[in-house]
Design a protein around this motif. Structure first.
Motif, PDB file in Angstrom:
ATOM      1  N   ASP A   1       0.822  -1.218   0.000  1.00 55.02           N
ATOM      2  CA  ASP A   1       0.000   0.000   0.000  1.00 55.02           C
ATOM      3  C   ASP A   1       0.853   1.264   0.000  1.00 55.02           C
ATOM      4  O   ASP A   1       0.352   2.365  -0.226  1.00 55.02           O
ATOM      5  CB  ASP A   1      -0.992   0.005   1.164  1.00 55.02           C
ATOM      6  CG  ASP A   1      -0.330   0.072   2.529  1.00 55.02           C
ATOM      7  OD1 ASP A   1       0.921   0.019   2.610  1.00 55.02           O
ATOM      8  OD2 ASP A   1      -1.064   0.173   3.534  1.00 55.02           O
ATOM      9  N   THR A   2       2.152   1.122   0.226  1.00 57.36           N
ATOM     10  CA  THR A   2       3.070   2.266   0.161  1.00 57.36           C
ATOM     11  C   THR A   2       3.681   2.435  -1.232  1.00 57.36           C
ATOM     12  O   THR A   2       4.461   3.367  -1.457  1.00 57.36           O
ATOM     13  CB  THR A   2       4.205   2.106   1.184  1.00 57.36           C
ATOM     14  OG1 THR A   2       4.798   0.816   1.032  1.00 57.36           O
ATOM     15  CG2 THR A   2       3.684   2.265   2.608  1.00 57.36           C
TER      16      THR A   2
ATOM     17  N   ARG B   1      -4.116   3.828  -0.819  1.00 52.38           N
ATOM     18  CA  ARG B   1      -2.662   3.728  -0.797  1.00 52.38           C
ATOM     19  C   ARG B   1      -2.053   4.922  -0.071  1.00 52.38           C
ATOM     20  O   ARG B   1      -2.690   5.973   0.067  1.00 52.38           O
ATOM     21  CB  ARG B   1      -2.102   3.658  -2.221  1.00 52.38           C
ATOM     22  CG  ARG B   1      -2.389   2.339  -2.917  1.00 52.38           C
ATOM     23  CD  ARG B   1      -1.781   2.304  -4.316  1.00 52.38           C
ATOM     24  NE  ARG B   1      -2.056   1.034  -4.980  1.00 52.38           N
ATOM     25  CZ  ARG B   1      -1.244  -0.016  -4.943  1.00 52.38           C
ATOM     26  NH1 ARG B   1      -0.091   0.066  -4.292  1.00 52.38           N
ATOM     27  NH2 ARG B   1      -1.567  -1.129  -5.574  1.00 52.38           N
ATOM     28  N   LYS B   2      -0.824   4.734   0.366  1.00 53.50           N
ATOM     29  CA  LYS B   2      -0.080   5.798   1.042  1.00 53.50           C
ATOM     30  C   LYS B   2       0.869   6.428   0.037  1.00 53.50           C
ATOM     31  O   LYS B   2       1.843   5.815  -0.394  1.00 53.50           O
ATOM     32  CB  LYS B   2       0.687   5.221   2.229  1.00 53.50           C
ATOM     33  CG  LYS B   2      -0.218   4.635   3.302  1.00 53.50           C
ATOM     34  CD  LYS B   2       0.586   3.943   4.390  1.00 53.50           C
ATOM     35  CE  LYS B   2      -0.333   3.306   5.434  1.00 53.50           C
ATOM     36  NZ  LYS B   2       0.434   2.561   6.463  1.00 53.50           N
ATOM     37  N   LYS B   3       0.564   7.640  -0.328  1.00 51.01           N
ATOM     38  CA  LYS B   3       1.349   8.347  -1.337  1.00 51.01           C
ATOM     39  C   LYS B   3       2.515   9.077  -0.677  1.00 51.01           C
ATOM     40  O   LYS B   3       2.317   9.919   0.196  1.00 51.01           O
ATOM     41  CB  LYS B   3       0.468   9.355  -2.080  1.00 51.01           C
ATOM     42  CG  LYS B   3       1.211  10.147  -3.149  1.00 51.01           C
ATOM     43  CD  LYS B   3       0.282  11.156  -3.803  1.00 51.01           C
ATOM     44  CE  LYS B   3       1.031  11.982  -4.843  1.00 51.01           C
ATOM     45  NZ  LYS B   3       0.145  12.982  -5.482  1.00 51.01           N
TER      46      LYS B   3
ATOM     47  N   GLU C   1       8.609   7.385   7.947  1.00 53.60           N
ATOM     48  CA  GLU C   1       7.302   7.267   8.610  1.00 53.60           C
ATOM     49  C   GLU C   1       6.705   8.658   8.784  1.00 53.60           C
ATOM     50  O   GLU C   1       7.371   9.599   9.207  1.00 53.60           O
ATOM     51  CB  GLU C   1       7.485   6.605   9.980  1.00 53.60           C
ATOM     52  CG  GLU C   1       6.171   6.204  10.631  1.00 53.60           C
ATOM     53  CD  GLU C   1       5.476   5.066   9.917  1.00 53.60           C
ATOM     54  OE1 GLU C   1       4.225   5.036   9.949  1.00 53.60           O
ATOM     55  OE2 GLU C   1       6.166   4.241   9.296  1.00 53.60           O
TER      56      GLU C   1
ATOM     57  N   TYR D   1       3.745  10.218   4.356  1.00 52.21           N
ATOM     58  CA  TYR D   1       2.758   9.746   3.392  1.00 52.21           C
ATOM     59  C   TYR D   1       1.447  10.503   3.569  1.00 52.21           C
ATOM     60  O   TYR D   1       1.162  11.041   4.637  1.00 52.21           O
ATOM     61  CB  TYR D   1       2.451   8.258   3.588  1.00 52.21           C
ATOM     62  CG  TYR D   1       3.608   7.308   3.384  1.00 52.21           C
ATOM     63  CD1 TYR D   1       3.959   6.893   2.109  1.00 52.21           C
ATOM     64  CD2 TYR D   1       4.308   6.799   4.468  1.00 52.21           C
ATOM     65  CE1 TYR D   1       4.992   5.985   1.914  1.00 52.21           C
ATOM     66  CE2 TYR D   1       5.353   5.892   4.289  1.00 52.21           C
ATOM     67  CZ  TYR D   1       5.693   5.500   3.014  1.00 52.21           C
ATOM     68  OH  TYR D   1       6.712   4.609   2.828  1.00 52.21           O
ATOM     69  N   GLU D   2       0.646  10.483   2.515  1.00 50.29           N
ATOM     70  CA  GLU D   2      -0.754  10.887   2.625  1.00 50.29           C
ATOM     71  C   GLU D   2      -1.610   9.787   2.014  1.00 50.29           C
ATOM     72  O   GLU D   2      -1.226   9.170   1.019  1.00 50.29           O
ATOM     73  CB  GLU D   2      -0.995  12.215   1.904  1.00 50.29           C
ATOM     74  CG  GLU D   2      -0.640  12.211   0.424  1.00 50.29           C
ATOM     75  CD  GLU D   2      -0.962  13.530  -0.244  1.00 50.29           C
ATOM     76  OE1 GLU D   2      -2.066  14.063   0.000  1.00 50.29           O
ATOM     77  OE2 GLU D   2      -0.116  14.025  -1.006  1.00 50.29           O
ATOM     78  N   GLU D   3      -2.752   9.501   2.627  1.00 47.46           N
ATOM     79  CA  GLU D   3      -3.616   8.435   2.118  1.00 47.46           C
ATOM     80  C   GLU D   3      -4.418   8.924   0.915  1.00 47.46           C
ATOM     81  O   GLU D   3      -4.980  10.022   0.938  1.00 47.46           O
ATOM     82  CB  GLU D   3      -4.550   7.947   3.225  1.00 47.46           C
ATOM     83  CG  GLU D   3      -3.829   7.179   4.325  1.00 47.46           C
ATOM     84  CD  GLU D   3      -4.787   6.437   5.237  1.00 47.46           C
ATOM     85  OE1 GLU D   3      -5.996   6.768   5.234  1.00 47.46           O
ATOM     86  OE2 GLU D   3      -4.326   5.513   5.948  1.00 47.46           O
TER      87      GLU D   3
END
Length: 394
Positions: free
Chosen positions: A161-162, A212-214, A229, A232-234
């Motif tokens: 998802d990353t 996903r984590k952008k 860590e 990211y932004e979802e």
């Protein structure tokens, strides 16, 4: 003879691979590169040893020294750029998808024919030596009549998802992802090998990772996706990670294929099997020099790519003796060799038969993609739309 002069738009994963393949030909010279912004263009041109750098591709199109332009920009720019390349009087080689819809691709095909430019789409998998050998075997009916076609194109570069890339954004990549990005290659390769067009589809698409984590900095295609860590932004994902599609071909042959960008361990596994009335054949792009041939009444065979064993019409696609394996970069080279030989020999795109995928093939691909999306939305079989453009059937 003076070298054919080339300009390339786009400096991501695919642009430099075009440049490397073109440079292997000897009679073609990459003289210019265009990127988004002058600083980026200057940096990449210096890195790739290209003399001219343009921060705006339109300036490059005004360069009278350039004969051919490669469009390696993101998907959403293909239509506009291809149109402007044609109107500038340059021959054009575009990455797929040719456009964002079959309406746009039809316009490009008509425009390319009107202006008489040589037009190509980089469906490079049909250029592999063993694929050409199999196409010759099918045409000669050495395996019998084609009954079934099945296979897949599997990758894992978007498994986590990353993992994030511009292709995940419908504004840049289009309303379909896995189908347009890799399914288009599978369909083109299979149609080329069988000489048989897909005319009807029944599709099921799924977004396996809906959020996903952008990373707050952009990632490259196939690049490692590492970020600290909290950086990211979802982002909600609206394009498919997976699809399976039932197929009907124009002669009644049935088929099915699956595409996935979330299959762990599968790096770039385009594969297909063609089951015929006498024998079957299976090919896997990750082992490109091998063709498995299956029999019922005797031992199965493994044909290794070797010009001494190839049909005459397939020998021109292989350049080294058996055991000197040719793969992805060599398929790209064959694409460029066939495209640029067509130009060097002064062939007419309206009359002469090319040995590479053209805008006609790119338009057919868009018609198939549109039918797949329609089928998924309606839950029914969908016919591939007419590919006739100004009286020419793609």
């Amino acid at each position: 003879m003076e070298k054919i002069k080339v300009g390339v738009i786009g400096t991501g994963f695919i642009g430099p691979t075009h440049i490397e393949a073109v440079r292997r030909l000897g009679f073609v010279e990459v003289v210019a590169l265009a990127a988004h912004g002058q600083e980026s263009a200057d940096r990449k041109a210096a890195e790739l040893h290209i003399p001219k750098a343009y921060g705006d591709y339109r300036d490059m199109l005004r360069d009278s020294d350039i004969d051919v332009v490669h469009n390696c920009a993101p998907n959403h720019l293909h239509f506009t750029m291809n149109k402007e390349i044609i109107l500038a009087g340059k021959h054009v080689l575009s990455e797929k998808p040719l456009a964002m819809s079959s309406e746009e691709s039809a316009e490009l095909l008509a425009l390319a024919k009107k202006h008489g430019v040589v037009h190509g789409v980089n469906f490079n998998y049909r250029q592999y030596p063993i694929v050409n050998q199999l196409a010759a075997m099918i045409k000669r009916e050495e395996l019998g009549k084609v009954n079934l076609v099945h296979g897949s194109y599997l990758q894992d570069w978007l498994l986590y998802d990353t993992d994030f890339n511009w292709r995940l954004d419908p504004k840049a990549g289009g309303k379909t992802r896995a189908i347009a990005d890799i399914g288009s290659h599978w369909c083109d390769t299979v149609q080329y090998v069988t000489g048989n067009k897909i005319v009807e589809v029944f599709a099921d698409l799924a977004t396996v990772i809906p959020v996903r984590k952008k990373p707050k900095q952009n990632g490259s295609t196939f690049g490692s996706q590492e970020a600290a860590e909290g950086s990211y932004e979802e982002v909600k994902i609206n394009t498919e990670d997976y699809a399976s599609v039932l197929l009907r071909f124009e002669d009644g042959t049935r088929g099915v294929f699956t595409v996935s960008q979330v299959s762990a361990g599968r790096k770039n596994r385009l594969s297909f099997e063609i089951d015929c009335s006498k024998s079957s054949a299976f090919w896997n792009q990750e082992e490109p020099e091998k063709l498995w041939i299956g029999h019922r009444d005797k031992s199965n065979e493994l044909l290794l790519a070797d010009p001494a064993l190839f049909a005459p019409e397939a020998r021109s696609s292989i350049h080294h003796p058996g055991g000197h394996n040719e793969g992805w970069p060599d398929g790209m080279k064959n694409m460029m060799l066939n495209f640029y030989s067509f130009i060097r020999e002064g062939k007419d795109p309206l009359k002469d038969t090319p040995h590479f995928a053209t805008f006609e093939d790119g338009h057919r691909s868009m018609c198939i993609i549109d039918a797949i999306l329609e089928s998924h939305q309606t839950g029914k079989w969908a016919k591939v739309g007419s590919t006739q453009v100004q009286g020419v059937e793609a």
